[in-house]
Write an enzyme that holds these catalytic residues in place. Structure first.
Site, PDB file in Angstrom:
ATOM      1  N   GLY A 179       0.846  -1.178   0.000  1.00 32.23           N
ATOM      2  CA  GLY A 179       0.000   0.000   0.000  1.00 32.23           C
ATOM      3  C   GLY A 179       0.879   1.225   0.000  1.00 32.23           C
TER       4      GLY A 179
ATOM      5  N   ASP B 126       5.778  -7.432   5.339  1.00 30.80           N
ATOM      6  CA  ASP B 126       5.282  -6.065   5.413  1.00 30.80           C
ATOM      7  C   ASP B 126       6.190  -5.241   4.515  1.00 30.80           C
ATOM      8  OD1 ASP B 126       4.317  -3.617   6.106  1.00 30.80           O
ATOM      9  OD2 ASP B 126       5.004  -3.682   8.189  1.00 30.80           O
ATOM     10  N   THR B 127       5.665  -4.839   3.362  1.00 29.91           N
ATOM     11  CA  THR B 127       6.518  -4.165   2.387  1.00 29.91           C
ATOM     12  C   THR B 127       6.099  -2.721   2.220  1.00 29.91           C
ATOM     13  OG1 THR B 127       5.137  -4.842   0.565  1.00 29.91           O
ATOM     14  CG2 THR B 127       6.948  -6.301   1.135  1.00 29.91           C
ATOM     15  N   PRO B 128       7.057  -1.885   1.992  1.00 31.51           N
ATOM     16  CA  PRO B 128       6.809  -0.452   2.031  1.00 31.51           C
ATOM     17  C   PRO B 128       6.104   0.068   0.795  1.00 31.51           C
ATOM     18  CG  PRO B 128       9.064  -0.859   1.408  1.00 31.51           C
ATOM     19  CD  PRO B 128       8.454  -2.196   1.672  1.00 31.51           C
ATOM     20  N   GLY B 129       5.453   1.196   0.969  1.00 35.78           N
ATOM     21  CA  GLY B 129       4.749   1.801  -0.148  1.00 35.78           C
ATOM     22  C   GLY B 129       5.482   3.006  -0.681  1.00 35.78           C
TER      23      GLY B 129
ATOM     24  N   ASP C  94      -1.945   4.373   3.452  1.00 32.04           N
ATOM     25  CA  ASP C  94      -3.095   3.506   3.198  1.00 32.04           C
ATOM     26  C   ASP C  94      -3.525   2.714   4.416  1.00 32.04           C
ATOM     27  OD1 ASP C  94      -3.354   4.321   0.639  1.00 32.04           O
ATOM     28  OD2 ASP C  94      -2.235   2.667  -0.239  1.00 32.04           O
TER      29      ASP C  94
ATOM     30  N   SER D 293      38.489 -12.149 -36.291  1.00 31.89           N
ATOM     31  CA  SER D 293      37.862 -12.169 -34.946  1.00 31.89           C
ATOM     32  C   SER D 293      38.180 -10.890 -34.178  1.00 31.89           C
ATOM     33  CB  SER D 293      38.287 -13.410 -34.168  1.00 31.89           C
ATOM     34  OG  SER D 293      39.677 -13.653 -34.250  1.00 31.89           O
TER      35      SER D 293
ATOM     36  N   SER E  19      46.717 -16.506 -42.118  1.00 33.56           N
ATOM     37  CA  SER E  19      46.595 -17.733 -42.907  1.00 33.56           C
ATOM     38  C   SER E  19      47.966 -18.285 -43.271  1.00 33.56           C
ATOM     39  CB  SER E  19      45.787 -17.475 -44.181  1.00 33.56           C
ATOM     40  OG  SER E  19      44.477 -17.099 -43.828  1.00 33.56           O
TER      41      SER E  19
ATOM     42  N   VAL F  51       1.984   5.062   1.454  1.00 32.70           N
ATOM     43  CA  VAL F  51       2.400   5.454   2.799  1.00 32.70           C
ATOM     44  C   VAL F  51       1.223   5.567   3.772  1.00 32.70           C
ATOM     45  CG1 VAL F  51       3.610   7.180   4.150  1.00 32.70           C
ATOM     46  CG2 VAL F  51       4.400   6.614   1.865  1.00 32.70           C
TER      47      VAL F  51
END
Lengths: 310, 638
Positions: free
Chosen positions: B40, B119-122, B44, B551, B484, B42
């Protein structure tokens, strides 16, 4: 259970304890595979008992490929020393015991020295022991549900060469991928039972018949009440204050540490289910019996951790 | 305290604990586990909601409550009421700032389930924390402030939850008390969210009107919202099916963590089963080697098992002594996962220092750690608008789609099929920091379904038979430098020494195998890749292979070196200055290029990256081809 979808019922349903066990075993094996010299900090308490049991499961039929380290204060309960030596014998693991020589020399004890006791014996003692043996990873039995600042600590927690923890620069832990890479001199504290709760620990001990120190069960023991805590007079070093006389009470401990710092609760619970029952019906948190959290008020555990306390 | 405590529900059967602890324990023992995240913005009310879940499930003790009450008066934002947010905002710095700035894990249980909440930040700049929390979650609760409706952050959280493979989404429209429990407003929000969710591929979600503060529809149905017919949040969380069955129906895969070898009589392979089911007798294949065997035992300390499933940590014994070590994957023999070294992936950048395309990082996937490089992103995703933007790099919290190449083939599955074999982290080789998380989508090799067949006649057998040590001698240098000529001389001398050789020449190969390739950078890289593989096959067959190709790029020469066993690749720089090569101009090509008749000519309008540390450097202005050939042979056959 009609709400559970039929598809789910056909499958082998893992319980929360089975999932926690599998996760912890995974963590233990990752550390052994990715670090050079791991050690398990063994404090003889119930969380250590579970962690040791998980280690034996993780590497069975091999014995766990690391030693046990007890950072001793010389002030643990007698019954803890007995259990420690017994578990080392039974697991076939090497047991290392460390006493901080400075604390030995100064005769540091919890009666006369207050917070210095924990600081010198435990915090400094732990750093000394890790440096002495050159361990680059140390398993600890801390759980995230114990305390607010623990809730945010990672499973793999990095320490600088001076053992400091910086809560602002923790590595993100995604899926079950742990990054164990570190610079020379750095070490990791690893918490394989991070996601277990106190109830999970008790339930797991119950289901697996894991030996624990008898002090967790109620018995009649000599006690004195001091500063609002019920202390057990475990040996003759306990200095009685004027007017104090040990009283026999039926007590048990919810958490074990140095006996002069560990408060008992009055209880009649002599079996595990009875202990769990009391735990569930009780209204105070587990750490309340420990004097350590009261030292500096709110945030004290976080401060101790930054200084190197486990 | 808020008045809603009067209708306080009881999660756990308190009576049962008191009266029949054994029955209670038996129930607790059989609970399942649901991991979920709350996302959510900050304000919410996310911390308040979690605080309430803990409070109502009796995860808060008296002493903690006393602290909480004291803190609420001192720091709280709810006046004299309990500020539940203070229960979950842990670190001192955060408490002062009043916002959660990290991922924290909380625990509670109901009679049906145990829950782990991330719990993850908003907060805007913390995409990385939400991605971390979502990586292990089975369900996401997306919180919306009913007063504000669907915000930019709501879209971002939903997109991230979907990106990380979370299939169960709960849309919790919070603070209903502050809009007077307005049904019409609620339904408008749900409709708006639904349109957005469908647009990003979220097929289904569970909307519910709640008040974390008042407790409406959290544990008990709200009396003020009789129009809501759905379950309470808790009821939904404890009954939502966790799709373990589908994980178990998938083919068996187990990344090997550790080889358990207590003595000569026991060799077990330990790991956490990523998907599927395994039983003794099941045929299994070791990836990436492709060797097969049969599971003989599933060993645990509690005795051997008849069956083990996804999510269990076990030790497997095999019937045959075959090579298998940490980093390998044990898989169902008939349905093995793919093995590849180039992928398209979505990458979430998590470090202050931005992505450096082309820089080698450690990539850890399952139990395997390899070196990986990322190309410049195909595009970056604006997590707010979900637009695709052009990007040269990825900064902290940026999400982009790019090509990941590993230095060795790895065993993988698309993230959508298997989180464990499709999710990876990137580690900075200098700082050891975890700098990114990624999700593999598919391999870029057309041969993605081709598996390595383990062969009985090996490289070593071929080499022994020819009585020589196979090698690849790689000549690089400008056109006309003399590659070569010198390679040809070296081969003639080797043949005279009875060595079995083969010379791959740039011009000749371009007449056949690589006739479809031109001279753009991309075609040059493909040219070298093919030649590298042909050289590898020929050296596997026991030959000493000489190659003469311009190459021009270091990266491709390094790529070819990495294909060969260590010590068998010799890089020879035929170092002729551009002026000298142009002066010689044996084939008249420089003249054409200067005249503009040849595009992409190395040294003229296409770069040449000289080797920094070649195994041998030949300065053709100081030695004859004959001397050069002898020098090379001396190194090759000491």
């Amino acid at each position: 259970m009609n709400h559970i979808d039929l598809k789910e019922r056909e499958a082998v349903r893992l319980t929360h304890l089975q999932r926690l066990e599998a996760e912890s075993i995974h963590i233990l094996r990752e550390v052994v595979a990715e670090t050079e010299k791991p050690v398990m900090l063994y404090s003889v308490g119930k969380d250590s008992a579970v962690m040791l049991h998980l280690a034996r499961k993780a590497f069975y039929p091999s014995p766990p490929p690391f030693p046990l380290l007890h950072v001793d204060t010389t002030w643990k309960f007698k019954a803890m020393y007995e259990m420690r030596d017994r578990m080392a014998r039974e697991s076939g693991m090497e047991l290392l015991v460390h006493h901080n020589p400075e604390a030995v020399e100064k005769g540091i004890n919890p009666f006369d020295h207050g917070p210095l006791h924990t600081d010198l014996w435990k915090t400094e003692g732990l750093k000394q022991a890790l440096d002495l043996h050159g361990f680059d990873a140390a398993f600890g039995g801390a759980r995230r549900d114990e305390e607010k600042s623990r809730a945010k600590e990672r499973v793999f927690s990095f320490r600088s060469a001076s053992h400091r923890w910086d809560p602002k620069s923790q590595r993100p832990e995604l899926w079950n991928l742990y990054n164990a890479r570190k610079a020379k001199g750095e070490s990791i504290r690893v918490f394989p039972i991070s996601n277990w709760t106190e109830l999970d620990i008790w339930q797991y001990i119950h289901l697996n018949d894991i030996p624990i120190v008898p002090l967790y069960f109620a018995a009649r023991r000599p006690t004195v009440e001091r500063d609002g805590m019920l202390l057990m007079v475990d040996d003759e070093r306990f200095p009685l204050r004027p007017g104090e006389t040990p009283v026999e009470l039926s007590i048990r401990f919810r958490t074990l540490g140095c006996y002069p710092l560990t408060g008992a609760v009055e209880s009649e619970a002599t079996t595990l289910p009875a202990v769990i029952q009391e735990m569930l019906l009780t209204t105070t948190s587990e750490r309340q019996g420990r004097a350590i959290d009261r030292d500096a008020g709110a945030g004290s555990m976080e401060k101790k951790k930054q200084e190197g306390y486990f | 305290m808020p008045g809603s405590l009067a209708q306080q529900p009881v999660y756990e059967a308190d009576g049962l604990i008191a009266e029949d602890i054994d029955t209670y324990l038996d129930r607790h023992q059989h609970k399942s586990l649901l991991r979920f995240i709350t996302c959510g913005s900050v304000d919410d009310g996310k911390s308040t909601l979690i605080g309430r879940l803990l409070y109502d499930s009796k995860m808060i003790f008296e002493d903690q409550l006393a602290t909480l009450e004291a803190d609420s008066r001192k720091l709280g934002t709810q006046g004299q009421n309990i500020d539940f947010a203070l229960l979950v905002d842990g670190l001192a710095a955060e408490r002062e700032q009043g916002i959660t700035i990290d991922v924290a894990y909380r625990f509670f249980a109901t009679a049906e389930r145990k829950f782990i909440v991330a719990d993850t930040p908003g907060h805007e700049q913390y995409t990385r924390n939400m991605v971390t929390g979502a990586s292990t979650a089975d369900l996401a609760v997306i919180l919306i402030d009913a007063r504000k409706g669907v915000l930019v952050q709501t879209r971002r959280h939903s997109y991230l939850a979907h990106l990380l493979g979370i299939r169960n989404i709960v849309l919790a429209v919070n603070k209903m008390d502050l809009i007077g429990y307005d049904q019409a407003r609620y339904e408008a929000i749900v409709a708006e969210y639904g349109a957005f969710a469908r647009s990003i591929g979220i097929e289904d979600f569970m909307p519910m009107p709640i008040s974390g503060f008042k407790g409406d529809n959290i544990t008990t149905l709200s009396e003020t919202m009789p129009w809501y017919r759905g379950p309470t949040l808790i009821r939904h969380l404890e009954t939502v099916p966790i799709d373990v069955a589908s994980d178990q129906r998938k083919p068996f895969r187990m990344p090997v963590q550790w080889v358990n070898r207590p003595n000569l009589d026991f060799r077990g392979f330990s790991g956490l089963i990523a998907s599927g089911t395994v039983r003794p007798g099941n045929p299994v294949r070791v990836l990436p080697s492709g060797k097969t065997s049969t599971v003989s035992r599933i060993v645990t300390q509690d005795g051997d098992l008849d069956v083990a499933v996804a999510g269990q940590s076990v030790t497997l014994c095999l019937a045959d002594e075959i090579d298998c070590s940490r980093g390998d994957v044990l898989a169902a023999a008939e349905e093995p996962p793919q093995v590849a070294d180039q992928f398209e992936a979505t990458v979430v950048w998590m470090a202050d220092e931005a992505l450096l395309p082309g820089r080698p990082y450690w990539l850890k996937l399952g139990t395997r750690t390899v070196t990986a490089t990322l190309q410049q992103p195909k595009y970056q995703i604006n997590v707010n608008s979900l637009e695709h933007l052009a990007a040269k790099t990825l900064d902290l919290n940026a999400i982009g789609v790019t090509v990941v190449a590993t230095d060795q083939p790895i065993t993988f599955e698309p993230y959508a099929d298997n989180r464990q074999l499709g999710g990876f982290i990137l580690i900075d080789k200098q700082t050891n920091a975890t700098v990114a998380a990624g999700m593999l989508h598919f391999s870029l090799r057309r041969a993605q379904n081709v598996h390595w067949q383990a062969l009985d006649v090996t490289r070593e057998t071929h080499a022994r038979l020819k009585n020589q040590s196979p090698a690849v001698v790689w000549f690089t240098g400008l056109s006309g430098a003399g590659k070569s000529t010198i390679a040809n001389l070296v081969e003639k001398k080797l043949v005279r020494m009875n060595r079995h050789t083969f010379l791959l020449d740039g011009d000749n190969i371009r007449h056949g195998l690589n006739r479809d390739l031109g001279f753009t950078d991309a075609d040059r890289i493909e040219n070298i890749r093919r030649v590298g593989h042909v050289a590898k096959l020929m050296s596997d067959a026991g030959l000493i292979v000489l190659t003469a190709f311009i190459s021009p790029f270091r990266a491709e020469r390094a790529m070819v070196r990495a294909m060969m066993p260590p010590g068998t690749f010799l890089e020879v720089h035929i170092d002729t200055p551009l002026e000298e090569a142009e002066r010689r101009d044996v084939k008249g090509l420089y003249k054409k290029a200067r005249a503009g008749q040849l595009a992409h000519f190395t040294g003229i309008d296409s770069p040449y990256e000289p080797p920094e540390a070649p195994d041998i450097r030949i300065d053709t202005t100081r030695m004859t081809p004959e001397q050069a050939a002898d020098l090379i042979i001396e190194r090759l056959i000491p």
